[in-house]
Design a protein around this motif. Structure first.
Motif, PDB file in Angstrom:
ATOM      1  N   GLY A 215      33.617  21.320 -94.357  1.00  0.00           N
ATOM      2  CA  GLY A 215      33.626  20.222 -93.397  1.00  0.00           C
ATOM      3  C   GLY A 215      33.064  20.645 -92.063  1.00  0.00           C
ATOM      4  N   GLY A 216      32.969  21.965 -91.844  1.00  0.00           N
ATOM      5  CA  GLY A 216      32.290  22.480 -90.669  1.00  0.00           C
ATOM      6  C   GLY A 216      32.988  22.166 -89.363  1.00  0.00           C
ATOM      7  N   ILE A 217      32.236  22.255 -88.286  1.00  0.00           N
ATOM      8  CA  ILE A 217      32.782  22.034 -86.950  1.00  0.00           C
ATOM      9  C   ILE A 217      33.344  20.624 -86.820  1.00  0.00           C
ATOM     10  N   VAL A 218      32.604  19.620 -87.303  1.00  0.00           N
ATOM     11  CA  VAL A 218      33.070  18.241 -87.102  1.00  0.00           C
ATOM     12  C   VAL A 218      34.296  17.933 -87.952  1.00  0.00           C
ATOM     13  N   GLY A 219      34.296  18.375 -89.209  1.00  0.00           N
ATOM     14  CA  GLY A 219      35.451  18.123 -90.060  1.00  0.00           C
ATOM     15  C   GLY A 219      36.687  18.845 -89.574  1.00  0.00           C
ATOM     16  N   THR A 233      36.232  14.926 -78.099  1.00  0.00           N
ATOM     17  CA  THR A 233      34.815  14.664 -77.849  1.00  0.00           C
ATOM     18  C   THR A 233      34.063  15.977 -77.964  1.00  0.00           C
ATOM     19  N   LEU A 234      33.069  16.000 -78.854  1.00  0.00           N
ATOM     20  CA  LEU A 234      32.253  17.192 -79.064  1.00  0.00           C
ATOM     21  C   LEU A 234      30.938  17.046 -78.305  1.00  0.00           C
ATOM     22  N   ASP A 235      30.653  18.001 -77.437  1.00  0.00           N
ATOM     23  CA  ASP A 235      29.390  18.017 -76.693  1.00  0.00           C
ATOM     24  C   ASP A 235      28.359  18.769 -77.534  1.00  0.00           C
ATOM     25  N   VAL A 236      27.574  18.026 -78.305  1.00  0.00           N
ATOM     26  CA  VAL A 236      26.692  18.681 -79.269  1.00  0.00           C
ATOM     27  C   VAL A 236      25.630  19.536 -78.583  1.00  0.00           C
ATOM     28  N   ASP A 237      25.299  19.224 -77.332  1.00  0.00           N
ATOM     29  CA  ASP A 237      24.306  20.028 -76.619  1.00  0.00           C
ATOM     30  C   ASP A 237      24.837  21.427 -76.308  1.00  0.00           C
ATOM     31  N   ASN A 238      26.155  21.597 -76.316  1.00  0.00           N
ATOM     32  CA  ASN A 238      26.758  22.889 -75.978  1.00  0.00           C
ATOM     33  C   ASN A 238      27.102  23.729 -77.199  1.00  0.00           C
ATOM     34  N   ILE A 239      26.866  23.192 -78.391  1.00  0.00           N
ATOM     35  CA  ILE A 239      27.226  23.919 -79.610  1.00  0.00           C
ATOM     36  C   ILE A 239      26.136  24.939 -79.920  1.00  0.00           C
ATOM     37  N   PRO A 240      26.469  26.236 -79.936  1.00  0.00           N
ATOM     38  CA  PRO A 240      25.461  27.258 -80.261  1.00  0.00           C
ATOM     39  C   PRO A 240      24.900  27.019 -81.659  1.00  0.00           C
ATOM     40  N   LEU A 241      23.594  27.152 -81.779  1.00  0.00           N
ATOM     41  CA  LEU A 241      22.906  26.814 -83.023  1.00  0.00           C
ATOM     42  C   LEU A 241      22.022  27.984 -83.442  1.00  0.00           C
ATOM     43  N   PRO A 242      22.155  28.477 -84.674  1.00  0.00           N
ATOM     44  CA  PRO A 242      21.254  29.539 -85.130  1.00  0.00           C
ATOM     45  C   PRO A 242      19.805  29.062 -85.133  1.00  0.00           C
ATOM     46  N   ALA A 243      18.902  29.991 -84.984  1.00  0.00           N
ATOM     47  CA  ALA A 243      17.478  29.649 -84.988  1.00  0.00           C
ATOM     48  C   ALA A 243      17.092  29.003 -86.317  1.00  0.00           C
ATOM     49  N   ASP A 244      16.279  27.967 -86.222  1.00  0.00           N
ATOM     50  CA  ASP A 244      15.701  27.304 -87.394  1.00  0.00           C
ATOM     51  C   ASP A 244      16.745  26.633 -88.288  1.00  0.00           C
ATOM     52  N   VAL A 245      17.892  26.283 -87.730  1.00  0.00           N
ATOM     53  CA  VAL A 245      18.918  25.557 -88.482  1.00  0.00           C
ATOM     54  C   VAL A 245      19.075  24.175 -87.863  1.00  0.00           C
ATOM     55  N   ALA A 246      19.018  23.140 -88.688  1.00  0.00           N
ATOM     56  CA  ALA A 246      19.172  21.773 -88.198  1.00  0.00           C
ATOM     57  C   ALA A 246      20.605  21.542 -87.732  1.00  0.00           C
ATOM     58  N   LEU A 247      20.759  20.788 -86.647  1.00  0.00           N
ATOM     59  CA  LEU A 247      22.083  20.528 -86.089  1.00  0.00           C
ATOM     60  C   LEU A 247      22.995  19.869 -87.115  1.00  0.00           C
ATOM     61  N   GLU A 248      22.465  18.917 -87.872  1.00  0.00           N
ATOM     62  CA  GLU A 248      23.296  18.214 -88.852  1.00  0.00           C
ATOM     63  C   GLU A 248      23.869  19.184 -89.883  1.00  0.00           C
ATOM     64  N   ARG A 249      23.064  20.133 -90.338  1.00  0.00           N
ATOM     65  CA  ARG A 249      23.576  21.112 -91.302  1.00  0.00           C
ATOM     66  C   ARG A 249      24.602  22.036 -90.651  1.00  0.00           C
ATOM     67  N   TRP A 250      24.324  22.467 -89.434  1.00  0.00           N
ATOM     68  CA  TRP A 250      25.227  23.409 -88.771  1.00  0.00           C
ATOM     69  C   TRP A 250      26.598  22.791 -88.515  1.00  0.00           C
ATOM     70  N   LEU A 251      26.623  21.510 -88.189  1.00  0.00           N
ATOM     71  CA  LEU A 251      27.895  20.857 -87.878  1.00  0.00           C
ATOM     72  C   LEU A 251      28.797  20.714 -89.099  1.00  0.00           C
ATOM     73  N   ARG A 252      28.238  20.848 -90.310  1.00  0.00           N
ATOM     74  CA  ARG A 252      29.051  20.790 -91.525  1.00  0.00           C
ATOM     75  C   ARG A 252      29.083  22.128 -92.268  1.00  0.00           C
ATOM     76  N   THR A 253      28.606  23.184 -91.626  1.00  0.00           N
ATOM     77  CA  THR A 253      28.535  24.505 -92.243  1.00  0.00           C
ATOM     78  C   THR A 253      29.893  25.198 -92.240  1.00  0.00           C
ATOM     79  N   PHE A 254      30.128  25.990 -93.283  1.00  0.00           N
ATOM     80  CA  PHE A 254      31.339  26.801 -93.440  1.00  0.00           C
ATOM     81  C   PHE A 254      30.964  28.244 -93.077  1.00  0.00           C
TER      82      PHE A 254
END
Length: 324
Positions: A215-219, A233-254
């Motif tokens: 369910g990742g960060i959002v779940g 409230t999640l500030d998606v602009d502040n969520i660290p994101l690995p290089a070349d990973v889409a935000l939608e995938r990262w937010l549901r990543t385990f």
């Protein structure tokens, strides 16, 4: 992708919606958030006479995952259970496994993964159940631990800052959304990283949080919000994101090491410092508020991800919000 589209894609993704089954299972067993062990937390809490708490947790694994990568499934059987105990502010002491397989040969990589992870993390497998008459591989693992001070899913409060602590020194393990930073790592680092959580609990700096699981960060934010009776409230602009990973995938990543921590604003610096000192990425990604929603925000825009009062997520019945 617009923020509304992002929220919708996440809301309908199987890794998010899969958690809806928890409410049905707990309801079928006659359990609720006030039952012994307090379902909704990452581990069952059993208060000890004289102080402190025993902790019990378990994980069962979907057959497709076990069949696709049996060694890694065995590794995860240990890793995710230890993460659950740490998420409660605890230390794990022992594991037992439950393995089903057509033969000893078919089970060998699964068993090796269990053994390798137990050795790496320094927590012994002390027994279990094995069946070599099954038509397919199957795995479940149970862990026993203890805590002197707790981090729970029920104690986030309006005004808290939501921190994400994630080990981003890894990569995805195909074909699923598992981001692994625990392989080929010195055992001392793995053990020291997990020790952060009980140390933060015992210091009194962290009282509420969850490990980032399926369910990742959002779940996970939704489960924390629902259990605590709050909005996030999640500030998606502040969520660290690995290089070349889409935000939608990262937010549901385990991730193999990932936690959401609900922290008082004046204690954020003291919580961040020991985490960052271990080269684990830690960032302020949101706020805890009054209400029952989990909302995504980017700049001046916002989009509703979920309202747990209108659609309960992991609890069969939801009481009135504690902080409405």
């Amino acid at each position: 992708m617009t923020l509304e589209a992002l929220a919708g894609a996440l809301r309908h993704h199987p890794s998010i919606r899969g958690k809806l089954a928890i409410a049905g299972a707990t309801g079928a067993l006659g359990l609720h958030h006030e039952s012994i062990g307090r379902p909704g937390d990452d581990a069952a809490i059993l208060p000890r006479e004289g102080g402190g708490y025993d902790l019990l947790a378990g994980e069962g694994f979907i057959p497709q995952f076990v069949a696709a990568d049996p060694w890694f499934a065995g590794w995860c059987g240990v890793m995710v259970n230890l993460s659950d105990i740490a998420a409660m502010g605890g230390r794990a002491h022992a594991l037992i496994d439950q393995v089903w397989a057509p033969s000893p040969e078919a089970a060998r990589p699964l068993m090796q993964g269990l053994r390798d992870a137990a050795d790496a993390y320094g927590v012994p497998i002390v027994g279990g159940h094995t069946n070599y008459g099954s038509p397919a591989l199957g795995l479940a693992v149970t862990v026993f631990g203890s805590a002197d001070a707790l981090i729970t899913s029920f104690d986030a409060e309006p005004g808290d800052v939501l921190l994400a602590a994630i080990d981003m020194r890894g990569s995805y393990r195909p074909p699923f959304d598992n981001y692994c930073a625990s392989l080929d790592v010195p055992p001392a680092r793995l053990r020291g990283d997990l020790a952060l959580l009980p140390e933060l609990a015992e210091s009194g700096l962290v009282r509420a949080g969850k490990d980032i699981s399926q369910g990742g960060i959002v779940g996970t934010a939704l489960m924390l919000a629902e259990c605590s009776g709050v909005a996030v409230t999640l500030d998606v602009d502040n969520i660290p994101l690995p290089a070349d990973v889409a935000l939608e995938r990262w937010l549901r990543t385990f991730p193999s090491f990932g936690y959401l921590l609900s922290v008082k604003p004046d204690e954020v610096g003291a919580v961040r410092a020991p985490i960052a000192a271990r080269d684990i990425t830690v960032a302020e990604i949101g706020r805890v508020e009054r209400g029952s929603t989990v909302t995504l925000r980017s700049g001046s825009q916002s989009a509703l991800f979920w309202d747990w009062k209108r659609e309960p997520y992991i609890r069969p019945t939801v009481a009135e919000p504690a902080h409405a």
